[in-house]
Scaffold this motif. Sequence first.
Motif, PDB file in Angstrom:
ATOM      1  N   VAL A 116     -10.191   1.237   5.300  1.00 36.17           N
ATOM      2  CA  VAL A 116     -10.115   2.405   4.172  1.00 36.17           C
ATOM      3  C   VAL A 116      -8.922   3.116   4.641  1.00 36.17           C
ATOM      4  CG1 VAL A 116     -11.269   4.508   3.663  1.00 36.17           C
ATOM      5  CG2 VAL A 116     -12.708   2.320   3.955  1.00 36.17           C
ATOM      6  N   GLN A 117      -8.474   3.467   5.822  1.00 36.08           N
ATOM      7  CA  GLN A 117      -7.627   4.129   6.007  1.00 36.08           C
ATOM      8  C   GLN A 117      -6.217   3.348   5.538  1.00 36.08           C
ATOM      9  OE1 GLN A 117      -7.307   7.199   7.429  1.00 36.08           O
ATOM     10  NE2 GLN A 117      -5.353   7.082   6.284  1.00 36.08           N
ATOM     11  N   LYS A 118      -6.145   2.181   5.703  1.00 37.32           N
ATOM     12  CA  LYS A 118      -4.916   1.210   5.286  1.00 37.32           C
ATOM     13  C   LYS A 118      -4.828   1.435   3.835  1.00 37.32           C
ATOM     14  CE  LYS A 118      -4.919  -2.487   8.609  1.00 37.32           C
ATOM     15  NZ  LYS A 118      -4.930  -3.952   8.826  1.00 37.32           N
ATOM     16  N   ASP A 119      -5.943   1.286   3.152  1.00 35.74           N
ATOM     17  CA  ASP A 119      -6.034   1.552   1.662  1.00 35.74           C
ATOM     18  C   ASP A 119      -5.519   3.086   1.185  1.00 35.74           C
ATOM     19  OD1 ASP A 119      -7.265  -0.951   1.198  1.00 35.74           O
ATOM     20  OD2 ASP A 119      -9.155  -0.001   0.874  1.00 35.74           O
ATOM     21  N   LEU A 120      -5.855   3.967   2.154  1.00 41.89           N
ATOM     22  CA  LEU A 120      -5.497   5.288   1.751  1.00 41.89           C
ATOM     23  C   LEU A 120      -3.971   5.305   1.933  1.00 41.89           C
ATOM     24  CD1 LEU A 120      -8.202   7.701   3.221  1.00 41.89           C
ATOM     25  CD2 LEU A 120      -7.574   6.882   0.848  1.00 41.89           C
ATOM     26  N   ASP A 121      -3.256   4.674   3.121  1.00 46.00           N
ATOM     27  CA  ASP A 121      -2.099   4.820   3.457  1.00 46.00           C
ATOM     28  C   ASP A 121      -1.159   4.239   2.358  1.00 46.00           C
ATOM     29  OD1 ASP A 121      -2.537   6.191   5.654  1.00 46.00           O
ATOM     30  OD2 ASP A 121      -2.272   4.465   7.171  1.00 46.00           O
ATOM     31  N   ASP A 122      -1.890   2.935   1.856  1.00 49.31           N
ATOM     32  CA  ASP A 122      -1.062   2.290   0.827  1.00 49.31           C
ATOM     33  C   ASP A 122      -0.995   3.321  -0.488  1.00 49.31           C
ATOM     34  OD1 ASP A 122      -0.812  -0.057   2.389  1.00 49.31           O
ATOM     35  OD2 ASP A 122      -2.375  -1.033   1.515  1.00 49.31           O
ATOM     36  N   PHE A 123      -2.108   3.947  -0.713  1.00 51.59           N
ATOM     37  CA  PHE A 123      -2.091   4.831  -2.005  1.00 51.59           C
ATOM     38  C   PHE A 123      -0.996   5.715  -1.898  1.00 51.59           C
ATOM     39  CE2 PHE A 123      -6.557   3.644  -2.857  1.00 51.59           C
ATOM     40  CZ  PHE A 123      -6.350   2.847  -4.194  1.00 51.59           C
ATOM     41  N   ASP A 124      -0.983   6.290  -0.600  1.00 48.62           N
ATOM     42  CA  ASP A 124      -0.028   7.410  -0.423  1.00 48.62           C
ATOM     43  C   ASP A 124       1.654   6.878  -0.618  1.00 48.62           C
ATOM     44  OD1 ASP A 124      -1.782   9.329  -0.090  1.00 48.62           O
ATOM     45  OD2 ASP A 124      -1.559   9.155   2.274  1.00 48.62           O
ATOM     46  N   MET A 125       1.766   5.737  -0.206  1.00 48.25           N
ATOM     47  CA  MET A 125       3.124   5.125  -0.405  1.00 48.25           C
ATOM     48  C   MET A 125       3.438   4.846  -1.611  1.00 48.25           C
ATOM     49  SD  MET A 125       3.658   2.615   2.947  1.00 48.25           S
ATOM     50  CE  MET A 125       3.076   1.129   2.150  1.00 48.25           C
ATOM     51  N   GLU A 126       2.520   4.248  -2.595  1.00 41.19           N
ATOM     52  CA  GLU A 126       2.844   3.905  -4.027  1.00 41.19           C
ATOM     53  C   GLU A 126       2.980   5.242  -4.831  1.00 41.19           C
ATOM     54  OE1 GLU A 126       3.286   1.111  -5.441  1.00 41.19           O
ATOM     55  OE2 GLU A 126       3.288   0.304  -3.673  1.00 41.19           O
TER      56      GLU A 126
END
Length: 133
Positions: free
Chosen positions: A76-86
């Motif tokens: 879930v944290q990886k998903d949130l980090d990916d969203f932040d980058m996008e």
Amino acid sequence: MNNKIIKRGRPSKFDDYQKKVIELRLEGKFIPAIATDLGMSKSPIYDWLDKGRQPDAEEKFFLFHEEYKRADRIAVQKDLDDFDMEIAKMSEHTPEYNKYMDQKSRVKERRNRLHGGGEKVNVGIKLRFTGWS
């Protein structure tokens, strides 16, 4: 007379698949996709997790449940980090920006519901339990 208990049915795939389930969750896959990748039904995975939640859980199921929860939090944290980058690449005035913000909000809600809140997890951490018996 012999009073031996005879187990019937298929043997559990737990010992063969426990580590792979955790690895696939770390990759961001959910249980239905994990089961498909492993060529099995999703219900045994849910059963294993449920066995690990029980107060008198067998150690291997308890450790599996704890490690799955940890893998889920990392995913879930990886998903949130990916969203932040996008999101950082986008203008606030594009439709994609709002779509990503909505998706990020849903992921955060899921994290809070399942894991009780908000501190960030170090996603570079390896699995704790590598020697299940």
